[in-house]
Scaffold this active site. Sequence first.
Site, PDB file in Angstrom:
ATOM      1  N   SER A 153       0.866  -1.179   0.000  1.00  0.00           N
ATOM      2  CA  SER A 153       0.000   0.000   0.000  1.00  0.00           C
ATOM      3  C   SER A 153       0.902   1.228   0.000  1.00  0.00           C
ATOM      4  O   SER A 153       1.731   1.374   0.894  1.00  0.00           O
ATOM      5  CB  SER A 153      -0.874  -0.038   1.257  1.00  0.00           C
ATOM      6  OG  SER A 153      -1.558   1.181   1.406  1.00  0.00           O
ATOM      7  N   LYS A 179      -1.184  -0.946  -4.341  1.00  0.00           N
ATOM      8  CA  LYS A 179      -2.389  -0.196  -3.965  1.00  0.00           C
ATOM      9  C   LYS A 179      -1.992   1.258  -3.783  1.00  0.00           C
ATOM     10  O   LYS A 179      -1.051   1.569  -3.048  1.00  0.00           O
ATOM     11  CB  LYS A 179      -2.949  -0.785  -2.665  1.00  0.00           C
ATOM     12  CG  LYS A 179      -3.982   0.061  -1.951  1.00  0.00           C
ATOM     13  CD  LYS A 179      -4.674  -0.769  -0.867  1.00  0.00           C
ATOM     14  CE  LYS A 179      -4.685  -0.074   0.473  1.00  0.00           C
ATOM     15  NZ  LYS A 179      -5.330  -0.873   1.526  1.00  0.00           N
ATOM     16  N   LYS A 181      -3.049   5.010  -2.553  1.00  0.00           N
ATOM     17  CA  LYS A 181      -3.985   5.816  -1.778  1.00  0.00           C
ATOM     18  C   LYS A 181      -4.418   6.987  -2.654  1.00  0.00           C
ATOM     19  O   LYS A 181      -3.563   7.611  -3.313  1.00  0.00           O
ATOM     20  CB  LYS A 181      -3.304   6.326  -0.506  1.00  0.00           C
ATOM     21  CG  LYS A 181      -2.999   5.217   0.494  1.00  0.00           C
ATOM     22  CD  LYS A 181      -4.269   4.689   1.145  1.00  0.00           C
ATOM     23  CE  LYS A 181      -3.943   3.706   2.250  1.00  0.00           C
ATOM     24  NZ  LYS A 181      -5.165   3.204   2.919  1.00  0.00           N
ATOM     25  N   ASP A 206      -7.314   3.005  -2.863  1.00  0.00           N
ATOM     26  CA  ASP A 206      -8.000   3.062  -1.561  1.00  0.00           C
ATOM     27  C   ASP A 206      -8.215   4.526  -1.198  1.00  0.00           C
ATOM     28  O   ASP A 206      -7.255   5.289  -1.087  1.00  0.00           O
ATOM     29  CB  ASP A 206      -7.130   2.374  -0.498  1.00  0.00           C
ATOM     30  CG  ASP A 206      -7.817   2.284   0.865  1.00  0.00           C
ATOM     31  OD1 ASP A 206      -8.948   2.800   1.000  1.00  0.00           O
ATOM     32  OD2 ASP A 206      -7.211   1.696   1.786  1.00  0.00           O
ATOM     33  N   GLU A 231     -11.180   0.585  -3.093  1.00  0.00           N
ATOM     34  CA  GLU A 231     -11.411   0.286  -1.676  1.00  0.00           C
ATOM     35  C   GLU A 231     -12.005   1.501  -0.969  1.00  0.00           C
ATOM     36  O   GLU A 231     -11.496   2.614  -1.091  1.00  0.00           O
ATOM     37  CB  GLU A 231     -10.059  -0.103  -1.056  1.00  0.00           C
ATOM     38  CG  GLU A 231     -10.130  -0.604   0.368  1.00  0.00           C
ATOM     39  CD  GLU A 231      -8.741  -1.057   0.859  1.00  0.00           C
ATOM     40  OE1 GLU A 231      -7.882  -1.417   0.019  1.00  0.00           O
ATOM     41  OE2 GLU A 231      -8.511  -1.020   2.074  1.00  0.00           O
ATOM     42  N   ASP A 256     -13.599  -1.823   3.501  1.00  0.00           N
ATOM     43  CA  ASP A 256     -12.628  -1.965   4.586  1.00  0.00           C
ATOM     44  C   ASP A 256     -13.303  -1.419   5.856  1.00  0.00           C
ATOM     45  O   ASP A 256     -13.944  -2.184   6.606  1.00  0.00           O
ATOM     46  CB  ASP A 256     -11.352  -1.199   4.201  1.00  0.00           C
ATOM     47  CG  ASP A 256     -10.307  -1.095   5.298  1.00  0.00           C
ATOM     48  OD1 ASP A 256     -10.554  -1.570   6.411  1.00  0.00           O
ATOM     49  OD2 ASP A 256      -9.223  -0.524   5.050  1.00  0.00           O
ATOM     50  N   LYS A 280      -9.578  -7.226   8.221  1.00  0.00           N
ATOM     51  CA  LYS A 280      -8.572  -6.862   9.225  1.00  0.00           C
ATOM     52  C   LYS A 280      -9.082  -7.448  10.529  1.00  0.00           C
ATOM     53  O   LYS A 280     -10.135  -7.030  11.028  1.00  0.00           O
ATOM     54  CB  LYS A 280      -8.439  -5.341   9.349  1.00  0.00           C
ATOM     55  CG  LYS A 280      -7.791  -4.690   8.145  1.00  0.00           C
ATOM     56  CD  LYS A 280      -7.726  -3.183   8.270  1.00  0.00           C
ATOM     57  CE  LYS A 280      -7.126  -2.571   7.013  1.00  0.00           C
ATOM     58  NZ  LYS A 280      -7.349  -1.107   6.934  1.00  0.00           N
ATOM     59  N   GLY A 308      -4.005  -4.312   6.328  1.00  0.00           N
ATOM     60  CA  GLY A 308      -2.984  -4.031   7.339  1.00  0.00           C
ATOM     61  C   GLY A 308      -3.237  -2.696   7.999  1.00  0.00           C
ATOM     62  O   GLY A 308      -3.956  -1.845   7.458  1.00  0.00           O
TER      63      GLY A 308
HETATM   64  O1  SMG Z   1      -0.151  -2.286   7.068  1.00  0.00           O
HETATM   65  O2  SMG Z   1       0.729  -2.057   5.116  1.00  0.00           O
HETATM   66  C1  SMG Z   1      -0.078  -1.734   5.979  1.00  0.00           C
HETATM   67  C2  SMG Z   1      -1.012  -0.583   5.707  1.00  0.00           C
HETATM   68  C3  SMG Z   1      -2.000  -0.868   4.659  1.00  0.00           C
HETATM   69  O3  SMG Z   1      -3.032   0.977   3.591  1.00  0.00           O
HETATM   70  C4  SMG Z   1      -3.020   0.259   4.542  1.00  0.00           C
HETATM   71  N1  SMG Z   1      -3.899   0.381   5.547  1.00  0.00           N
HETATM   72  O4  SMG Z   1      -7.102   1.733   4.810  1.00  0.00           O
HETATM   73  O5  SMG Z   1      -6.238  -0.114   4.247  1.00  0.00           O
HETATM   74  C5  SMG Z   1      -6.161   0.950   4.821  1.00  0.00           C
HETATM   75  C6  SMG Z   1      -4.919   1.377   5.560  1.00  0.00           C
HETATM   76  C7  SMG Z   1      -5.256   1.685   6.981  1.00  0.00           C
HETATM   77  C8  SMG Z   1      -4.208   2.448   7.662  1.00  0.00           C
HETATM   78  S1  SMG Z   1      -3.927   4.016   6.955  1.00  0.00           S
HETATM   79  C9  SMG Z   1      -5.391   4.776   7.168  1.00  0.00           C
HETATM   80 MG    MG Z   2      -8.262   0.542   3.415  1.00  0.00          MG
END
Ligand code: SMG
Ligand code: MG
Length: 387
Positions: A153, A179, A181, A206, A231, A256, A280, A308
């Site tokens: 991510s 992924k 953001k 996401d 996402e 999510d 999760k 994660g």
């Molecule tokens: O643990 O590699 C990881 C993070 C993956 O992007 C990730 N998590 O929304 O999925 C998600 C985010 C949540 C934490 S940041 C808001």
């Molecule tokens: Mg997410």
Amino acid sequence: MGAEPNASNVATLAPPTPVRLDGLELRLVRLPLLEPFRVSFGQITSRLLFLLRLDAGAHSGWGECVAWEAPLYSYETVGTARHVIRDYLAPAILGAEIRDLADLTARLAAYRGHPMAKAGIELAFVDLVARLRGESIARAIGGVRERVGVGVSLGIQPTLDALDERVRHFLGLGYRRIKLKIKPGADVSVVREIRRRHPQILLSVDANGAYTLADAGLLCQLDTYRLLMIEQPLAHDDLVDHARLQETLSTAICLDESITSHDRARQALETRACRIVNMKVGRVGGYSEALRIHDLCVERGVPLWCGGMLESGIGRAHNVALASLPGFTLPGDISASGRYFERDVIVPPVEVAPDGTVAVPTAAGLGFDVDVAFLEARTESVERLRR
Ligand code: SMG
Ligand code: MG
């Protein structure tokens, strides 16, 4: 591994004999991130980790509560989780003889909400149970994989070239899915350019709830780029608008934040609010709900993957075990320890092989050693609850 090919061992997570829980340690540890992680609602530069150790005589299990310091991802925070655990959840389990996971979960069930707080306890309990049974968590829950496929991510970057550099870096390390953001103003143009530069990669986005139904037109433009999924485009607690959006979007929506329990997962699938589920274990209240959601997705043929929360190695090891279940068919957000931290709290750290997989440990419990000396050195506060 596992007695049944397609179902988890939700009913059988029991220690060899009922176990008396006599202590719970709540520890806050801060680790700096190697690079800032920016998403639609803000950025973090260090992670305040909430680690739990549950004791039963000479035996212990480790868990992690994935809440963040601020209520940005969900309403829970490290502070609320600590309060709920210390004042309500711990008194409900300490001193009791616990038969199995269902017994533990039932003792927490009277308290509404706070799934991340509950999960912290369930994770520690399941590690304890697996250690008492002398088997890995993966085996104890019905895992079937020796290795799990992983993706990465990537936070929002200052420039497209900086983002592309990160994409190339992680593809070079073997990660199987990228992924991105996204947020309003950094979405279609970013996806268009990354897709142009990488026509063949498995790519997803996401939004962490940054859009509303008024943005449906914009989100539909993403249909052009062969994304694996979009996402959590809409609000963190929404199902209804996601269902309306999914009707007009050909790309699969993955939920999510909105999926906080087995019931919410069932409602999301029944209302067609999503076609893919991000699991999760920390967000849904622990293994009891996670295993039921897993079985539901398998039954309905819905692709599932492990998300994660920038966990320490303790939460990461739990994620690896969970992702070894048969229903986890897409690469998870399970990166190497070194993706976020210079040094992890477990030994050895989680590593990603060049084929984009992580090994599922076979040793008892988490299958990693907790580096207690390092934890002590990075601890901001510790509280020991006893009974
Ligand atoms: O643990 O590699 C990881 C993070 C993956 O992007 C990730 N998590 O929304 O999925 C998600 C985010 C949540 C934490 S940041 C808001
Ligand atoms: Mg997410």
